[in-house]
Design a protein around this motif. Structure first.
Motif, PDB file in Angstrom:
ATOM      1  N   ASP A   1      25.322  51.015  40.905  1.00  0.00           N
ATOM      2  CA  ASP A   1      25.600  49.653  40.453  1.00  0.00           C
ATOM      3  C   ASP A   1      27.090  49.331  40.515  1.00  0.00           C
ATOM      4  N   ALA A   2      27.393  48.136  41.024  1.00  0.00           N
ATOM      5  CA  ALA A   2      28.756  47.602  41.001  1.00  0.00           C
ATOM      6  C   ALA A   2      28.641  46.091  40.918  1.00  0.00           C
ATOM      7  N   PRO A   3      29.580  45.422  40.269  1.00  0.00           N
ATOM      8  CA  PRO A   3      29.515  43.962  40.142  1.00  0.00           C
ATOM      9  C   PRO A   3      29.528  43.278  41.505  1.00  0.00           C
ATOM     10  N   PRO A   4      28.903  42.112  41.581  1.00  0.00           N
ATOM     11  CA  PRO A   4      28.869  41.381  42.857  1.00  0.00           C
ATOM     12  C   PRO A   4      30.242  41.169  43.481  1.00  0.00           C
ATOM     13  N   LYS A   5      31.260  40.897  42.661  1.00  0.00           N
ATOM     14  CA  LYS A   5      32.586  40.660  43.226  1.00  0.00           C
ATOM     15  C   LYS A   5      33.117  41.908  43.922  1.00  0.00           C
ATOM     16  N   VAL A   6      32.882  43.063  43.334  1.00  0.00           N
ATOM     17  CA  VAL A   6      33.332  44.316  43.947  1.00  0.00           C
ATOM     18  C   VAL A   6      32.614  44.530  45.270  1.00  0.00           C
ATOM     19  N   ARG A   7      31.312  44.292  45.289  1.00  0.00           N
ATOM     20  CA  ARG A   7      30.542  44.488  46.520  1.00  0.00           C
ATOM     21  C   ARG A   7      30.936  43.467  47.588  1.00  0.00           C
ATOM     22  N   LEU A   8      31.226  42.247  47.138  1.00  0.00           N
ATOM     23  CA  LEU A   8      31.679  41.218  48.076  1.00  0.00           C
ATOM     24  C   LEU A   8      32.989  41.646  48.742  1.00  0.00           C
ATOM     25  N   ASP A   9      33.925  42.121  47.944  1.00  0.00           N
ATOM     26  CA  ASP A   9      35.212  42.555  48.495  1.00  0.00           C
ATOM     27  C   ASP A   9      35.027  43.721  49.466  1.00  0.00           C
ATOM     28  N   ARG A  10      34.109  44.615  49.153  1.00  0.00           N
ATOM     29  CA  ARG A  10      33.862  45.749  50.057  1.00  0.00           C
ATOM     30  C   ARG A  10      33.284  45.286  51.389  1.00  0.00           C
ATOM     31  N   LEU A  11      32.352  44.359  51.331  1.00  0.00           N
ATOM     32  CA  LEU A  11      31.751  43.860  52.570  1.00  0.00           C
ATOM     33  C   LEU A  11      32.790  43.203  53.461  1.00  0.00           C
ATOM     34  N   VAL A  12      33.708  42.493  52.844  1.00  0.00           N
ATOM     35  CA  VAL A  12      34.747  41.799  53.614  1.00  0.00           C
ATOM     36  C   VAL A  12      35.794  42.778  54.134  1.00  0.00           C
ATOM     37  N   SER A  13      36.287  43.652  53.249  1.00  0.00           N
ATOM     38  CA  SER A  13      37.402  44.523  53.630  1.00  0.00           C
ATOM     39  C   SER A  13      36.968  45.748  54.428  1.00  0.00           C
ATOM     40  N   LEU A  14      35.816  46.300  54.094  1.00  0.00           N
ATOM     41  CA  LEU A  14      35.386  47.540  54.748  1.00  0.00           C
ATOM     42  C   LEU A  14      34.455  47.307  55.928  1.00  0.00           C
ATOM     43  N   ARG A  15      33.662  46.250  55.870  1.00  0.00           N
ATOM     44  CA  ARG A  15      32.716  45.999  56.962  1.00  0.00           C
ATOM     45  C   ARG A  15      33.107  44.805  57.824  1.00  0.00           C
ATOM     46  N   GLY A  16      34.175  44.127  57.438  1.00  0.00           N
ATOM     47  CA  GLY A  16      34.659  43.026  58.250  1.00  0.00           C
ATOM     48  C   GLY A  16      33.775  41.799  58.268  1.00  0.00           C
ATOM     49  N   MET A  17      32.966  41.627  57.236  1.00  0.00           N
ATOM     50  CA  MET A  17      32.062  40.484  57.193  1.00  0.00           C
ATOM     51  C   MET A  17      32.795  39.226  56.747  1.00  0.00           C
ATOM     52  N   ASP A  18      32.338  38.099  57.212  1.00  0.00           N
ATOM     53  CA  ASP A  18      32.815  36.812  56.707  1.00  0.00           C
ATOM     54  C   ASP A  18      32.420  36.698  55.237  1.00  0.00           C
TER      55      ASP A  18
END
Length: 206
Positions: free
Chosen positions: A134-151
């Motif tokens: 479990d991680a808060p949505p904001k943390v997961r959002l930042d990971r998707l953007v910074s680590l996976r390069g997603m919009d």
């Protein structure tokens, strides 16, 4: 022959947890990997997909053209249901075989089923224990953007399309908080492993 279910929202860190459990000695079965295996060339699963959707969903080498199939099923609910009706039973059969194989080799094995959509598709009662990363949505959002390069908008849509975090936590026997450092996450996994090994030693995993 009890199995532990492992799940978590997108970018929650579930893969890191699964990898650590495997390092520690768990037999980890990856649902996503099974879903790929059961539609490889020569499998009944791929034959059934080609029969339902036509050869247009096959690549020139005979493998599944996932992009083309995805374009069909993501805009057609009936087509998606048909695809699930083909793939899910094949995955379940393969999962059952792998679980039986693991316990045949070691009756005391600690088997973990890594299922991204456990809360959406399976019952918690199927497992001796459900572990939610479990991680808060904001943390997961930042990971998707910074680590996976997603919009950022696409990343947010991916998160919001999944079941709410509260529903996932409600089925958890153990919650791994992955919102901090990787080291902190792995410390929790190590503690979980010690608990599982201790319970195995006394003959239970509840």
């Amino acid at each position: 022959m009890e199995v532990i279910g492992l799940t978590g929202g997108i970018a929650a860190g579930k893969s890191a947890v699964a990898a650590r459990l495997a390092e520690l000695g768990a037999v980890v079965i990856d649902a996503d990997r099974l879903a790929r295996e059961v539609v490889e060339p020569g499998t009944p699963g791929l034959a059934a997909i080609a029969h339902r959707f036509g050869d247009a969903v096959l690549a020139p080498d005979g493998s599944l053209d996932r992009a083309r199939l995805g374009a069909i099923v993501f805009t057609d609910d009936a087509a998606r249901r048909d695809l699930n009706a083909i793939v899910h039973p094949e995955v379940q059969r393969r999962y059952t075989d792998l679980v039986a194989e693991a316990f045949d080799q070691d009756a005391d094995a600690i088997v973990v089923y890594d299922v991204p959509l456990l809360a959406e598709a399976r019952a918690a009662s199927e497992f001796a224990l459900v572990v939610v990363v479990d991680a808060p949505p904001k943390v997961r959002l930042d990971r998707l953007v910074s680590l996976r390069g997603m919009d950022r908008a696409d990343a947010r849509a991916r998160i919001e399309a999944q079941i709410p975090d509260a529903a996932r936590r409600a089925m958890a026997g153990v919650v791994i908080d992955s919102s901090g450092t990787l080291e902190h996450t792995l410390e929790q996994v190590d503690a979980l492993w010690e608990r599982l090994v201790a319970q195995r030693a006394v003959g239970g995993r509840s």
